[in-house]
Write an enzyme that holds these catalytic residues in place. Structure first.
Site, PDB file in Angstrom:
ATOM      1  N   THR A  92      91.571  78.258 124.417  1.00 36.44           N
ATOM      2  CA  THR A  92      92.418  79.462 124.480  1.00 36.44           C
ATOM      3  C   THR A  92      92.299  80.034 125.885  1.00 36.44           C
ATOM      4  O   THR A  92      91.224  80.504 126.274  1.00 36.44           O
ATOM      5  CB  THR A  92      91.952  80.517 123.458  1.00 36.44           C
ATOM      6  OG1 THR A  92      91.977  79.935 122.161  1.00 36.44           O
ATOM      7  CG2 THR A  92      92.859  81.736 123.491  1.00 36.44           C
ATOM      8  N   LYS A 141      87.555  88.382 124.166  1.00 39.76           N
ATOM      9  CA  LYS A 141      88.127  87.494 125.195  1.00 39.76           C
ATOM     10  C   LYS A 141      89.642  87.355 125.001  1.00 39.76           C
ATOM     11  O   LYS A 141      90.419  87.493 125.940  1.00 39.76           O
ATOM     12  CB  LYS A 141      87.467  86.120 125.090  1.00 39.76           C
ATOM     13  CG  LYS A 141      88.101  85.062 125.971  1.00 39.76           C
ATOM     14  CD  LYS A 141      87.736  83.644 125.533  1.00 39.76           C
ATOM     15  CE  LYS A 141      88.823  82.692 125.939  1.00 39.76           C
ATOM     16  NZ  LYS A 141      88.714  81.364 125.368  1.00 39.76           N
ATOM     17  N   LEU A 152      87.457  73.838 125.959  1.00 40.34           N
ATOM     18  CA  LEU A 152      86.482  74.498 126.832  1.00 40.34           C
ATOM     19  C   LEU A 152      86.500  76.007 126.621  1.00 40.34           C
ATOM     20  O   LEU A 152      87.457  76.555 126.066  1.00 40.34           O
ATOM     21  CB  LEU A 152      86.825  74.151 128.280  1.00 40.34           C
ATOM     22  CG  LEU A 152      86.718  72.646 128.571  1.00 40.34           C
ATOM     23  CD1 LEU A 152      87.537  72.256 129.790  1.00 40.34           C
ATOM     24  CD2 LEU A 152      85.261  72.243 128.742  1.00 40.34           C
ATOM     25  N   PRO A 153      85.450  76.712 127.097  1.00 40.83           N
ATOM     26  CA  PRO A 153      85.355  78.143 126.792  1.00 40.83           C
ATOM     27  C   PRO A 153      86.511  78.988 127.339  1.00 40.83           C
ATOM     28  O   PRO A 153      87.086  79.786 126.597  1.00 40.83           O
ATOM     29  CB  PRO A 153      84.026  78.556 127.435  1.00 40.83           C
ATOM     30  CG  PRO A 153      83.226  77.302 127.539  1.00 40.83           C
ATOM     31  CD  PRO A 153      84.227  76.204 127.745  1.00 40.83           C
ATOM     32  N   LYS A 167      99.434  81.992 120.630  1.00 38.82           N
ATOM     33  CA  LYS A 167      98.034  82.263 120.255  1.00 38.82           C
ATOM     34  C   LYS A 167      97.641  83.703 120.633  1.00 38.82           C
ATOM     35  O   LYS A 167      97.024  84.426 119.847  1.00 38.82           O
ATOM     36  CB  LYS A 167      97.142  81.238 120.969  1.00 38.82           C
ATOM     37  CG  LYS A 167      95.664  81.466 120.886  1.00 38.82           C
ATOM     38  CD  LYS A 167      95.082  81.032 119.571  1.00 38.82           C
ATOM     39  CE  LYS A 167      93.602  81.379 119.499  1.00 38.82           C
ATOM     40  NZ  LYS A 167      93.046  81.175 118.176  1.00 38.82           N
TER      41      LYS A 167
HETATM   42  P1  NAD Z   1      81.795  76.591 122.783  1.00 34.92           P
HETATM   43  O1  NAD Z   1      81.227  77.439 123.856  1.00 34.92           O
HETATM   44  O2  NAD Z   1      81.033  76.373 121.527  1.00 34.92           O
HETATM   45  O3  NAD Z   1      82.110  75.124 123.390  1.00 34.92           O
HETATM   46  C1  NAD Z   1      82.570  74.874 124.686  1.00 34.92           C
HETATM   47  C2  NAD Z   1      81.918  73.608 125.195  1.00 34.92           C
HETATM   48  O4  NAD Z   1      82.424  73.317 126.503  1.00 34.92           O
HETATM   49  C3  NAD Z   1      80.381  73.734 125.330  1.00 34.92           C
HETATM   50  O5  NAD Z   1      79.763  72.683 124.603  1.00 34.92           O
HETATM   51  C4  NAD Z   1      80.149  73.604 126.843  1.00 34.92           C
HETATM   52  O6  NAD Z   1      78.935  72.956 127.171  1.00 34.92           O
HETATM   53  C5  NAD Z   1      81.359  72.774 127.264  1.00 34.92           C
HETATM   54  N1  NAD Z   1      81.649  72.879 128.683  1.00 34.92           N
HETATM   55  C6  NAD Z   1      81.754  73.994 129.452  1.00 34.92           C
HETATM   56  N2  NAD Z   1      82.051  73.649 130.731  1.00 34.92           N
HETATM   57  C7  NAD Z   1      82.126  72.304 130.747  1.00 34.92           C
HETATM   58  C8  NAD Z   1      82.393  71.355 131.784  1.00 34.92           C
HETATM   59  N3  NAD Z   1      82.606  71.726 133.048  1.00 34.92           N
HETATM   60  N4  NAD Z   1      82.377  70.045 131.464  1.00 34.92           N
HETATM   61  C9  NAD Z   1      82.149  69.640 130.194  1.00 34.92           C
HETATM   62  N5  NAD Z   1      81.901  70.489 129.177  1.00 34.92           N
HETATM   63  C10 NAD Z   1      81.880  71.806 129.458  1.00 34.92           C
HETATM   64  O7  NAD Z   1      83.242  77.185 122.480  1.00 34.92           O
HETATM   65  P2  NAD Z   1      84.102  76.966 121.147  1.00 34.92           P
HETATM   66  O8  NAD Z   1      83.778  77.999 120.142  1.00 34.92           O
HETATM   67  O9  NAD Z   1      84.080  75.513 120.798  1.00 34.92           O
HETATM   68  O10 NAD Z   1      85.569  77.369 121.702  1.00 34.92           O
HETATM   69  C11 NAD Z   1      86.297  76.527 122.562  1.00 34.92           C
HETATM   70  C12 NAD Z   1      87.664  77.148 122.814  1.00 34.92           C
HETATM   71  O11 NAD Z   1      88.351  77.303 121.561  1.00 34.92           O
HETATM   72  C13 NAD Z   1      87.604  78.561 123.433  1.00 34.92           C
HETATM   73  O12 NAD Z   1      88.635  78.672 124.371  1.00 34.92           O
HETATM   74  C14 NAD Z   1      87.816  79.491 122.239  1.00 34.92           C
HETATM   75  O13 NAD Z   1      88.394  80.712 122.612  1.00 34.92           O
HETATM   76  C15 NAD Z   1      88.755  78.651 121.382  1.00 34.92           C
HETATM   77  N6  NAD Z   1      88.691  78.951 119.945  1.00 34.92           N
HETATM   78  C16 NAD Z   1      87.484  79.128 119.335  1.00 34.92           C
HETATM   79  C17 NAD Z   1      87.447  79.414 117.979  1.00 34.92           C
HETATM   80  C18 NAD Z   1      86.122  79.624 117.263  1.00 34.92           C
HETATM   81  O14 NAD Z   1      86.146  80.101 116.114  1.00 34.92           O
HETATM   82  N7  NAD Z   1      84.992  79.262 117.869  1.00 34.92           N
HETATM   83  C19 NAD Z   1      88.631  79.507 117.233  1.00 34.92           C
HETATM   84  C20 NAD Z   1      89.853  79.260 117.880  1.00 34.92           C
HETATM   85  C21 NAD Z   1      89.861  78.986 119.254  1.00 34.92           C
END
Ligand code: NAD
Length: 295
Positions: free
Chosen positions: A95, A245, A64-65, A170
């Site tokens: 994260t 973030k 999740l975000p 992390k």
């Molecule tokens: P993203 O925003 O693409 O995906 C998050 C998903 O969670 C979305 O599809 C959203 O609809 C869903 N969501 C939010 N609230 C929800 C709820 N209550 N119920 C169900 N679904 C819900 O984010 P991402 O890029 O996939 O990143 C996810 C996590 O991974 C974050 O914490 C980010 O910091 C971490 N991360 C991201 C990356 C990257 O390169 N994108 C790399 C390493 C770590």
């Protein structure tokens, strides 16, 4: 294994797809219809609610975000803890701050569910390729139980210690990464403005003591590393807003133990400035634009 997967965004979508490829049965939930459609196309069963995604699972994974979403998803009346069977392990790969990871872990343990914080590095490319690194906070037996699940989505999994330590690893890594990228950007721009060929400068740095991932793999100066985001208009990498973030989490965590993070706080402000200029969506190596806009 029957896996409940919640959060099918940039990272979660391909991670769930790799679990399916490895032969697991995935029941998926997200608030976004296009993400659900993509998961269905990859072979997942769609859950009609958060709770339903957790109900029949043998393992639940969330991606999740941010911390607020993780808290709501686990702790709300109709959330994961309300639906999951006793004894089912829970993995959060988002994260977030270590304190929230420990809060969720305590609530989960109270009702008999082991919890692991398992943030990842490797980005979207690593999520798609199944080569993520998992930094895991969990006791040893839980880590061993979950190893096959991690290895369906990643190449490396490191047990960092007890709950919360995955998030600590992390945050510390990304604190350093955010700072090192600014250092490389500053050195590359200074070299250019003083009159050295940037390619020559990069090759010197990369065989000298300034060398780091930000210089040799993701150099922020365009044209130095062909595969780096800088060489394709800063697209398709790790967004500056995500770095912002993570630096916020590191600065807050540092405050909780009263440790100064001089460079981390400055780096946070620089990425914030980048974000204010409308550059939050491009790769964080675009921080080099703060030194002049010609790149
Ligand atoms: P993203 O925003 O693409 O995906 C998050 C998903 O969670 C979305 O599809 C959203 O609809 C869903 N969501 C939010 N609230 C929800 C709820 N209550 N119920 C169900 N679904 C819900 O984010 P991402 O890029 O996939 O990143 C996810 C996590 O991974 C974050 O914490 C980010 O910091 C971490 N991360 C991201 C990356 C990257 O390169 N994108 C790399 C390493 C770590």
């Amino acid at each position: 294994m029957r896996i409940g997967f919640i959060g099918l965004g940039h990272m979660g979508g391909p991670m769930a797809a790799n679990l399916l490829k490895a032969g697991h049965a995935v029941t998926a939930f997200d608030l976004s219809a296009p993400s659900l459609e993509a998961a269905k196309a990859a072979g997942a069963t769609l859950a009609t609610s958060l709770r339903a995604a957790a109900e029949n699972a043998e393992v639940v994974i969330t991606m999740l975000p941010a911390a607020a979403h993780v808290k709501a998803v686990y702790l709300n009346d109709d959330g994961v803890l309300a639906g999951v069977s006793k004894g089912v392990p829970l993995i959060d790969s988002s994260t977030i701050d270590p304190a929230t990871a420990r809060l969720i872990s305590d609530a989960a343990h109270k009702q008999g569910n082991p919890f692991a914080d398992a943030p990842v590095s490797g980005g979207v490319v690593g999520a798609q390729a199944g080569t993520l690194t998992f930094m895991v906070g969990a006791d040893e037996s839980l880590f061993e139980t979950l190893r096959p699940v991690f290895s369906s989505m990643g190449k490396n999994m490191v047990r960092c210690g007890e709950t919360g330590t995955g998030q600590i690893a992390k945050l510390c890594n990304n604190l350093l990464l955010g700072i090192s990228m600014i250092g490389v950007a500053e050195a590359m721009k200074l070299g250019e403005n003083l009159g050295i060929d940037p390619t020559k400068l990069a090759s010197i740095i990369n065989t000298s003591t300034g060398r780091c991932w930000s210089s040799d793999t993701c150099n922020p100066y365009p044209g130095i590393v062909e595969t780096a985001p800088a060489s394709r208009g800063y697209s398709g990498g790790f967004g500056a807003d995500l770095m912002l973030k993570d630096l916020g989490l590191a600065v807050d965590a540092a405050r909780s133990v009263r440790q100064p993070v001089f460079l981390g706080a400055l780096a946070q402000q620089l990425y914030q400035s980048m974000s204010q200029q409308g550059l939050g969506g491009i790769d964080f190596s675009g921080i080099i634009k703060l030194y002049g806009d010609e790149n």
